[in-house]
Scaffold this active site. Structure first.
Site, PDB file in Angstrom:
ATOM      1  N   HIS A  18       0.853  -1.194   0.000  1.00  0.00           N
ATOM      2  CA  HIS A  18       0.000   0.000   0.000  1.00  0.00           C
ATOM      3  C   HIS A  18       0.886   1.240   0.000  1.00  0.00           C
ATOM      4  CE1 HIS A  18       1.005   0.360   4.219  1.00  0.00           C
ATOM      5  NE2 HIS A  18       0.422  -0.791   4.517  1.00  0.00           N
ATOM      6  N   CYS A 128       3.338 -10.108  20.054  1.00  0.00           N
ATOM      7  CA  CYS A 128       2.415  -9.536  19.062  1.00  0.00           C
ATOM      8  C   CYS A 128       2.785 -10.132  17.706  1.00  0.00           C
ATOM      9  CB  CYS A 128       2.516  -8.011  19.019  1.00  0.00           C
ATOM     10  SG  CYS A 128       1.580  -7.343  17.617  1.00  0.00           S
ATOM     11  N   CYS A 131       3.557  -7.449  14.980  1.00  0.00           N
ATOM     12  CA  CYS A 131       4.920  -6.878  15.017  1.00  0.00           C
ATOM     13  C   CYS A 131       5.973  -7.977  14.971  1.00  0.00           C
ATOM     14  CB  CYS A 131       5.175  -6.109  16.309  1.00  0.00           C
ATOM     15  SG  CYS A 131       4.066  -4.766  16.645  1.00  0.00           S
ATOM     16  N   CYS A 149      -1.222  -4.459  21.744  1.00  0.00           N
ATOM     17  CA  CYS A 149      -0.024  -3.848  21.162  1.00  0.00           C
ATOM     18  C   CYS A 149      -0.358  -2.397  20.792  1.00  0.00           C
ATOM     19  CB  CYS A 149       0.356  -4.674  19.942  1.00  0.00           C
ATOM     20  SG  CYS A 149       1.225  -3.765  18.690  1.00  0.00           S
ATOM     21  N   LYS A 308      -3.265   5.219  10.970  1.00  0.00           N
ATOM     22  CA  LYS A 308      -2.078   4.828  10.214  1.00  0.00           C
ATOM     23  C   LYS A 308      -2.497   4.047   8.963  1.00  0.00           C
ATOM     24  CE  LYS A 308       2.024   2.020  10.379  1.00  0.00           C
ATOM     25  NZ  LYS A 308       2.434   0.671  10.645  1.00  0.00           N
TER      26      LYS A 308
HETATM   27  O1  ME8 Z   1       7.883  -4.331   9.406  1.00  0.00           O
HETATM   28  N1  ME8 Z   1       3.495   5.185   6.799  1.00  0.00           N
HETATM   29  O2  ME8 Z   1       7.333  -5.120   7.312  1.00  0.00           O
HETATM   30  P1  ME8 Z   1       5.987  -4.331   6.978  1.00  0.00           P
HETATM   31  C1  ME8 Z   1       4.789   5.144   6.456  1.00  0.00           C
HETATM   32  N2  ME8 Z   1       8.988  -7.083   7.564  1.00  0.00           N
HETATM   33  N3  ME8 Z   1       5.462   4.001   6.216  1.00  0.00           N
HETATM   34  C2  ME8 Z   1       4.794   2.866   6.313  1.00  0.00           C
HETATM   35  C3  ME8 Z   1       3.431   2.809   6.659  1.00  0.00           C
HETATM   36  C4  ME8 Z   1       2.768   4.053   6.904  1.00  0.00           C
HETATM   37  N4  ME8 Z   1       1.498   4.121   7.223  1.00  0.00           N
HETATM   38  N5  ME8 Z   1       3.038   1.534   6.687  1.00  0.00           N
HETATM   39  C5  ME8 Z   1       4.126   0.782   6.356  1.00  0.00           C
HETATM   40  C6  ME8 Z   1       8.053  -5.083   8.463  1.00  0.00           C
HETATM   41  N6  ME8 Z   1       5.184   1.584   6.129  1.00  0.00           N
HETATM   42  C7  ME8 Z   1       9.205  -6.042   8.485  1.00  0.00           C
HETATM   43  C8  ME8 Z   1      10.476  -5.282   8.188  1.00  0.00           C
HETATM   44  S1  ME8 Z   1      13.118  -5.193   7.792  1.00  0.00           S
HETATM   45  C9  ME8 Z   1      14.383  -6.172   8.135  1.00  0.00           C
HETATM   46  C10 ME8 Z   1      11.721  -6.140   8.209  1.00  0.00           C
HETATM   47  C11 ME8 Z   1       6.529   1.162   5.731  1.00  0.00           C
HETATM   48  O3  ME8 Z   1       5.430  -4.970   5.762  1.00  0.00           O
HETATM   49  C12 ME8 Z   1       7.572   1.592   6.758  1.00  0.00           C
HETATM   50  O4  ME8 Z   1       8.827   1.614   6.142  1.00  0.00           O
HETATM   51  O5  ME8 Z   1       5.135  -4.237   8.176  1.00  0.00           O
HETATM   52  C13 ME8 Z   1       7.520   0.461   7.750  1.00  0.00           C
HETATM   53  O6  ME8 Z   1       8.685   0.388   8.546  1.00  0.00           O
HETATM   54  C14 ME8 Z   1       7.402  -0.721   6.819  1.00  0.00           C
HETATM   55  O7  ME8 Z   1       6.562  -0.257   5.748  1.00  0.00           O
HETATM   56  C15 ME8 Z   1       6.798  -1.925   7.510  1.00  0.00           C
HETATM   57  O8  ME8 Z   1       6.515  -2.908   6.564  1.00  0.00           O
END
Ligand code: ME8
Length: 693
Positions: A18, A128, A131, A149, A308
């Site tokens: 997204h 969680c 997370c 969480c 968010k």
């Molecule tokens: O956390 N606003 O993956 P994920 C801004 N797999 N950035 C956003 C966002 C928002 N509302 N939503 C998502 C993970 N992001 C792990 C990471 S790394 C070794 C492993 C972006 O699919 C932002 O960069 O939940 C966030 O940190 C990331 O997507 C989380 O993606």
């Protein structure tokens, strides 16, 4: 030549990408483009995080194996980045053999340098799954009688004495504090550095780094004497991707790419995953006697009306391709220009590090004021003037006009151009793209004023000998602006370059003293432009909203006056709702509602419908002598076998239909579309056929 290695988080494949994911990836793409233009040896990595409980659960929910799910969803990320035109990125998947080999090597190195850094014990506490993180109660919030969480706002699970390998994180609080002190830029922005320093000062607890209650992960490369089957904690696995992509296939953490790129590694992440990147990851690296990345930059969250943007809140799920398609609909360059507009909005609206609230009013305000007006008009006016006089006047630089008098517009624009190059470069280097754009737009403002001040049309009438220089300056300014905007607006840059006839390589201009426009090629030839960012009027705005977020009720009205760059966009006119199919409907009376026969059903049989990608043929028990035959358009979200036994709500008095030669006697209630679809649920087992009122 310097090296520049930039990474995005690798995204979970429990759902499709997204706007939040696109944001981080676009930020990295813009920074990588800037560094390439500066001549740096640049490497840009993104990818997918495919192991762990969350992905396993998502697969089970859809009736798929984890491998089937990850193989379906991971390519959607890669495809999206290609469709968004991201340049020269590498894509890593944690299910790849090389990645798995490197994770194993990391584990073995940690053991080798000090065997006691990893030990077996049992874990008890909160977890969680959203997370993929362990929490203490002080890190959670209470909702009713449940611990939840703070990110996902959902109850956490209690893990009861699960046998686990532990990593001696406790030993690393001081070394990490020392490193952060010696390298003040290690964690940016500063507020996040401070947050982590105080977290470390509070002391650390050892970290559980393996799980035995599920199997979707990389096996721990050594046996548990008690026979436990451990998979490595998904964060230890995932974080290693940043190194794995640099390593050779045998999984050793060494080799030319590691040496070349690792020292410059910059991890750009969302603030939600700060602790994993600034505490766990460097601690694992220190334990394995490996150098730390150069830095971690955390950005804020994009929200929609305060929520968010996330997979779990459908009303926030802005699909980047739909948004860019809609934004570019009025331009002859179509989606490519829409992508530029989206990139511009994301990078300009919220300074990197801060949260940003996505609103259509601010998006349309910036589009009309800064892209259509400031930039679009400058391009149009400049090229129209140069081409208009092309027969009589050849644009030619006249240095004497600049050196004569520092009060003249000719002198001022030279200074402003050099200043914009310096300031924008400095801000891109410092990872402040919004400030870089501000600096560039200051110059665009100066260039627009230059036309107003010099009035080339009056000069032409008066046969003013300075006209060739003015026209040359307009052309050279566009040459420069194309370069300055290129990291953020690649299609716009390419279009301007073609309109001014610039075929020289795309490099970042470096001013000499206070001059830079004089570096424009002498043989530029202007051509007639077409409107690159046509203004979005009321109708265009309503169409965009309807395509992008049909569920959003409050929509921007067209700003009545164009706001100046930098000033906040105007407030929307009160509650002007988008009239869309999904919008609010006219009220109905209770007797009208009573005409709907809603009943509880239980799916007893489900099968695919041949040659119909979206359809399933269900048999649903409604407490009648025979189950009903119902055709439902839910095949993209549910495997047939996952539905058997599920309770659903059925519109039982819908006029019967025949779909693909199959009788369909009723309709299943569901919410969403193919990407996220929920069947209406009951929180108690209710006998089939019970009326829902
Ligand atoms: O956390 N606003 O993956 P994920 C801004 N797999 N950035 C956003 C966002 C928002 N509302 N939503 C998502 C993970 N992001 C792990 C990471 S790394 C070794 C492993 C972006 O699919 C932002 O960069 O939940 C966030 O940190 C990331 O997507 C989380 O993606």
């Amino acid at each position: 030549m310097s090296t520049f290695y930039i990474t995005t988080p690798i995204y979970y494949v429990n759902d499709v990408p997204h706007l939040g994911h696109a944001y981080t990836t676009i930020v990295c793409d813009a920074l990588a483009r800037f560094h390439r233009m500066r001549g740096d040896d640049t490497r840009f990595l993104t990818g997918t995080d495919e192991h762990g409980q969350k992905v396993e659960e998502a697969a089970t929910k859809r009736g798929l194996t984890p491998t089937q799910l990850v193989d379906q969803v991971a390519p959607r990320f890669d495809e999206m980045w290609q469709q968004l035109g991201l340049e020269g990125y590498r894509f890593i998947r944690t299910t790849s053999e090389r990645h798995k080999a490197v994770v194993k090597t990391l584990w073995e190195r940690i053991r080798k340098y000090n065997p006691e850094q990893l030990y077996l014990a049992s874990y008890q506490g909160w977890y969680c799954v959203g997370c993929e993180a362990f929490y203490t109660e002080s890190q959670l919030e209470k909702q009713g009688d449940q611990w939840c969480c703070t990110t996902h706002k959902r109850p956490v699970a209690w893990i009861d004495k699960e046998r686990s390998w532990f990593f001696k994180l406790t030993d690393y609080a001081q070394p990490l504090l020392d490193h952060i002190e010696a390298n003040p830029d290690f964690i940016r922005p500063d507020a996040y550095r401070k947050e982590i320093v105080s977290f470390l000062q509070g002391g650390l607890k050892d970290l559980s780094v393996s799980r035995t209650s599920f199997s979707w992960g990389i096996p721990v490369p050594e046996a548990d004497p008690e026979g436990g089957k451990h998979v490595i904690y998904v964060w230890m696995d995932a974080l290693t991707n940043y190194l794995a992509d640099l390593c050779p296939d045998d999984g050793q953490i060494t080799g030319p790419d590691v040496e070349r790129y690792w020292p410059s590694a910059l991890h750009v992440i969302g603030k939600d995953i700060l602790r994993f990147h600034t505490v766990y990851w460097p601690a694992f690296l220190l334990a394995a006697k490996l150098p730390l990345p150069k830095g971690i930059f955390a950005h804020g969250w994009w929200t929609v009306r305060g929520d968010k943007i996330s997979k779990s809140i459908p009303a926030t799920r802005i699909e980047p391709l739909a948004l860019s398609e809609a934004l570019g609909a009025g331009s002859t360059l179509g989606r490519a220009i829409g992508i530029d507009a989206m990139r511009y909005y994301l990078l300009r609206e919220a300074p990197l590090g801060n949260d940003g609230d996505f609103t259509f009013e601010s998006l349309f305000g910036r589009f009309n004021a800064e892209l259509a007006n400031d930039l679009g008009n400058l391009i149009n006016r400049s090229l129209t003037l140069v081409t208009k006089f092309a027969d009589q006047v050849k644009p030619t630089r006249d240095d004497t006009l600049i050196s004569q008098n520092s009060e003249t517009p000719h002198f001022q624009i030279e200074i402003a151009a050099a200043e914009a190059c310096r300031a924008a470069a400095q801000q891109f280097e410092a990872i402040h793209p919004s400030r870089a754009l501000e600096a560039i737009w200051r110059f665009i403002g100066v260039a627009n004023r230059y036309i107003d001040q010099t009035q080339p049309w009056t000069m032409a009438k008066a046969n003013d000998p300075a006209l060739p220089h003015v026209l040359w300056t307009l052309q050279a300014s566009l040459w420069l602006i194309a370069r300055l905007v290129a990291p953020v607006l690649p299609t716009t840059a390419q279009t301007i370059r073609s309109w001014v006839g610039d075929t020289t390589p795309l490099a970042w201009p470096i001013p000499t003293e206070s001059r830079v426009l004089d570096q424009a090629p002498a043989n530029l030839v202007a051509s007639t432009p077409s409107p690159i960012f046509p203004r979005l009027d009321d109708k265009a705005q309503a169409a965009i909203v309807a395509k992008v977020l049909p569920d959003v009720a409050v929509v921007a009205a067209a700003p009545s006056a164009t706001p100046d760059a930098g000033k906040p966009a105007p407030k929307p006119k009160a509650d002007k709702a988008a009239k869309t199919e999904d919008g609010p409907l006219a009220p109905i009376t209770f007797p009208e509602f009573q005409k709907l026969e809603l009943r509880v059903g239980k799916v007893v049989k489900a099968a695919a419908v041949p040659k119909a990608k979206k359809l399933l043929h269900l048999h649903v028990d409604l407490g009648e002598p025979e189950p009903r035959s119902i055709v439902a358009g839910i095949a993209e979200a549910y495997a047939p076998e996952a539905l058997v036994g599920k309770q659903v709500i059925v519109v039982a008095n819908l006029v019967p239909a025949t779909i693909r030669d199959i009788p369909s006697n009723g309709m299943i209630l569901a919410a969403g579309d193919a990407t996220i679809l929920g069947l209406s649920a009951l929180d108690a087992d209710v006998p089939p056929g019970t009326r829902v009122r």
